[in-house]
Design a protein around this motif. Sequence first.
Motif, PDB file in Angstrom:
ATOM      1  N   LYS A 193       0.813  -1.216   0.000  1.00 30.47           N
ATOM      2  CA  LYS A 193       0.000   0.000   0.000  1.00 30.47           C
ATOM      3  C   LYS A 193       0.851   1.272   0.000  1.00 30.47           C
ATOM      4  N   GLN A 194       1.892   1.313   0.854  1.00 30.71           N
ATOM      5  CA  GLN A 194       2.712   2.521   0.956  1.00 30.71           C
ATOM      6  C   GLN A 194       3.404   2.818  -0.373  1.00 30.71           C
ATOM      7  N   ARG A 195       3.933   1.785  -1.013  1.00 33.78           N
ATOM      8  CA  ARG A 195       4.598   1.985  -2.293  1.00 33.78           C
ATOM      9  C   ARG A 195       3.593   2.403  -3.368  1.00 33.78           C
ATOM     10  N   GLY A 196       2.378   1.901  -3.254  1.00 35.13           N
ATOM     11  CA  GLY A 196       1.328   2.307  -4.180  1.00 35.13           C
ATOM     12  C   GLY A 196       1.062   3.799  -4.093  1.00 35.13           C
ATOM     13  N   TRP A 197       1.030   4.334  -2.883  1.00 37.36           N
ATOM     14  CA  TRP A 197       0.816   5.766  -2.712  1.00 37.36           C
ATOM     15  C   TRP A 197       1.989   6.577  -3.267  1.00 37.36           C
ATOM     16  N   ILE A 198       3.209   6.083  -3.058  1.00 37.27           N
ATOM     17  CA  ILE A 198       4.387   6.783  -3.575  1.00 37.27           C
ATOM     18  C   ILE A 198       4.322   6.885  -5.097  1.00 37.27           C
ATOM     19  N   VAL A 199       4.036   5.765  -5.760  1.00 35.53           N
ATOM     20  CA  VAL A 199       3.950   5.752  -7.221  1.00 35.53           C
ATOM     21  C   VAL A 199       2.810   6.650  -7.696  1.00 35.53           C
ATOM     22  N   THR A 200       1.675   6.616  -7.014  1.00 39.06           N
ATOM     23  CA  THR A 200       0.522   7.438  -7.401  1.00 39.06           C
ATOM     24  C   THR A 200       0.849   8.922  -7.320  1.00 39.06           C
ATOM     25  N   ILE A 201       1.480   9.336  -6.223  1.00 39.97           N
ATOM     26  CA  ILE A 201       1.795  10.754  -6.025  1.00 39.97           C
ATOM     27  C   ILE A 201       2.822  11.235  -7.050  1.00 39.97           C
ATOM     28  N   ILE A 202       3.878  10.446  -7.260  1.00 45.83           N
ATOM     29  CA  ILE A 202       4.918  10.849  -8.222  1.00 45.83           C
ATOM     30  C   ILE A 202       4.338  10.943  -9.633  1.00 45.83           C
ATOM     31  N   THR A 203       3.524   9.955 -10.015  1.00 46.58           N
ATOM     32  CA  THR A 203       2.915   9.957 -11.348  1.00 46.58           C
ATOM     33  C   THR A 203       1.990  11.154 -11.519  1.00 46.58           C
ATOM     34  N   THR A 204       1.204  11.463 -10.502  1.00 46.00           N
ATOM     35  CA  THR A 204       0.276  12.590 -10.578  1.00 46.00           C
ATOM     36  C   THR A 204       1.016  13.908 -10.750  1.00 46.00           C
ATOM     37  N   VAL A 205       2.119  14.076 -10.021  1.00 51.21           N
ATOM     38  CA  VAL A 205       2.907  15.313 -10.130  1.00 51.21           C
ATOM     39  C   VAL A 205       3.517  15.439 -11.528  1.00 51.21           C
ATOM     40  N   ILE A 206       4.105  14.349 -12.023  1.00 51.53           N
ATOM     41  CA  ILE A 206       4.723  14.375 -13.361  1.00 51.53           C
ATOM     42  C   ILE A 206       3.680  14.664 -14.430  1.00 51.53           C
ATOM     43  N   TYR A 207       2.551  13.970 -14.343  1.00 55.61           N
ATOM     44  CA  TYR A 207       1.514  14.135 -15.357  1.00 55.61           C
ATOM     45  C   TYR A 207       0.886  15.529 -15.277  1.00 55.61           C
ATOM     46  N   GLY A 208       0.638  15.993 -14.061  1.00 60.01           N
ATOM     47  CA  GLY A 208       0.063  17.325 -13.897  1.00 60.01           C
ATOM     48  C   GLY A 208       0.965  18.406 -14.462  1.00 60.01           C
ATOM     49  N   THR A 209       2.264  18.278 -14.237  1.00 61.23           N
ATOM     50  CA  THR A 209       3.240  19.232 -14.778  1.00 61.23           C
ATOM     51  C   THR A 209       3.241  19.198 -16.303  1.00 61.23           C
ATOM     52  N   TRP A 210       3.167  17.980 -16.852  1.00 60.77           N
ATOM     53  CA  TRP A 210       3.163  17.832 -18.310  1.00 60.77           C
ATOM     54  C   TRP A 210       1.901  18.437 -18.922  1.00 60.77           C
ATOM     55  N   ILE A 211       0.760  18.193 -18.293  1.00 60.47           N
ATOM     56  CA  ILE A 211      -0.505  18.744 -18.807  1.00 60.47           C
ATOM     57  C   ILE A 211      -0.464  20.273 -18.799  1.00 60.47           C
ATOM     58  N   TYR A 212       0.075  20.845 -17.729  1.00 61.50           N
ATOM     59  CA  TYR A 212       0.187  22.310 -17.656  1.00 61.50           C
ATOM     60  C   TYR A 212       1.099  22.833 -18.756  1.00 61.50           C
ATOM     61  N   PHE A 213       2.248  22.176 -18.947  1.00 56.60           N
ATOM     62  CA  PHE A 213       3.184  22.568 -20.000  1.00 56.60           C
ATOM     63  C   PHE A 213       2.512  22.490 -21.369  1.00 56.60           C
ATOM     64  N   TYR A 214       1.783  21.404 -21.620  1.00 57.28           N
ATOM     65  CA  TYR A 214       1.123  21.214 -22.906  1.00 57.28           C
ATOM     66  C   TYR A 214       0.035  22.268 -23.123  1.00 57.28           C
ATOM     67  N   ASP A 215      -0.718  22.587 -22.087  1.00 57.07           N
ATOM     68  CA  ASP A 215      -1.797  23.571 -22.200  1.00 57.07           C
ATOM     69  C   ASP A 215      -1.245  24.949 -22.554  1.00 57.07           C
ATOM     70  N   VAL A 216      -0.166  25.344 -21.884  1.00 55.04           N
ATOM     71  CA  VAL A 216       0.398  26.680 -22.073  1.00 55.04           C
ATOM     72  C   VAL A 216       1.093  26.818 -23.424  1.00 55.04           C
ATOM     73  N   ASN A 217       1.758  25.754 -23.866  1.00 51.96           N
ATOM     74  CA  ASN A 217       2.593  25.849 -25.062  1.00 51.96           C
ATOM     75  C   ASN A 217       1.942  25.323 -26.337  1.00 51.96           C
TER      76      ASN A 217
END
Length: 360
Positions: free
Chosen positions: A155-179
């Motif tokens: 469970k703990q590792r699942g949360w780590i992967v979920t949080i890291i993936t969400t941050v990476i994807y959220g950053t990418w979506i913002y970059f894509y939206d702006v550019n």
Amino acid sequence: MKNKAPADWGDYLKVFACTAVMLQPILNLVITNQPTGVQFNLGMLYDLVKYTAPAFIWGILYTTMRKHDQSWQAWPYYRQQWHQLGVPTIWWTLTYLLIMPKLQQHEHYHSVKSFLWQAINGNAAPHLWYNTMMLQFIILMPLFWWIHHWLHAQKQRGWIVTIITTVIYGTWIYFYDVNVLNGPHQHSWYLLDHIFISFIIYGIGGILAWNFFDKVLPWLQQYWLLIIFAWLITWSWTNQQLFSRGFPVNLSRAAYYQPSMTFYSLLVIILVGIIWQSQRSWQTWSSIMHWLANYAYRAYLANVFWQQLLWRYSGIASFRYSHPYITITALWIGTWLLAFGTAAMLHTSWSWTKEKLRRS
């Protein structure tokens, strides 16, 4: 039907996604020059089925992790994918480039070099961009299996992967939206949507789903009404964004790479999982879904070919203004039957031929 194996969550997602994606190019054909009211309805319908690539990715990663849960051998996997995905992709890409060259996107080939470029980057037909993106997931599958192995359903590792993936994807979506989506590089950087990172959240989601579905999915199933409500709200959000860009409705503006579409796709994937969970005891139906899933990708490759032939030569296009909804329904059903029929027939014929050659 030889394959009697039961369907998993990934199989359901592949069949749902393949069926829905066949409607998208049809709506693009019919919506042109329609009255505002019809455009409005078709725009909402387009948003309704705009979950297909995320569902495909989630389903493929889920099923792959299930099949290779305990061990991983790269060579047998790549060999299998070459026969199931690589060879059909090459043949269908050549078919579109040579027989239907007008379907090319962004530019047209004029030399051997540009021909190869159009084939590799997915511009040979409107739907083949997905092959370029999916190939990256196939190549990186050992990395995804390592993530699965590291998770080990903890469970703990699942949360780590979920949080890291969400941050990476959220950053990418913002970059894509702006550019790109709402930025200055809308046309020059279009290949960014062919990069696997644009769908990474769904790939990792498929891995997490296999590790934790037995705990999470039954819990989600208790709140299916609430999830449907959230799905409707999110669908309305995507509609509002599409129509806020004015009329005539431009369906290409209903991009995957925005928060509304991300939430919408995730909710659809969860709802399909709930449907699968509730039907797991339906053995005959489950076997049918598994059988269809085996041909879903190959049917996807074939669908635009048959849709174009039906549109051009069946006479159905003449009814697009007087009876747009009947036109869409007939074209959708015809395309689905021909695409899956072609996929099954070609696979069966090739298997029979190989067996004859082996015996001789």
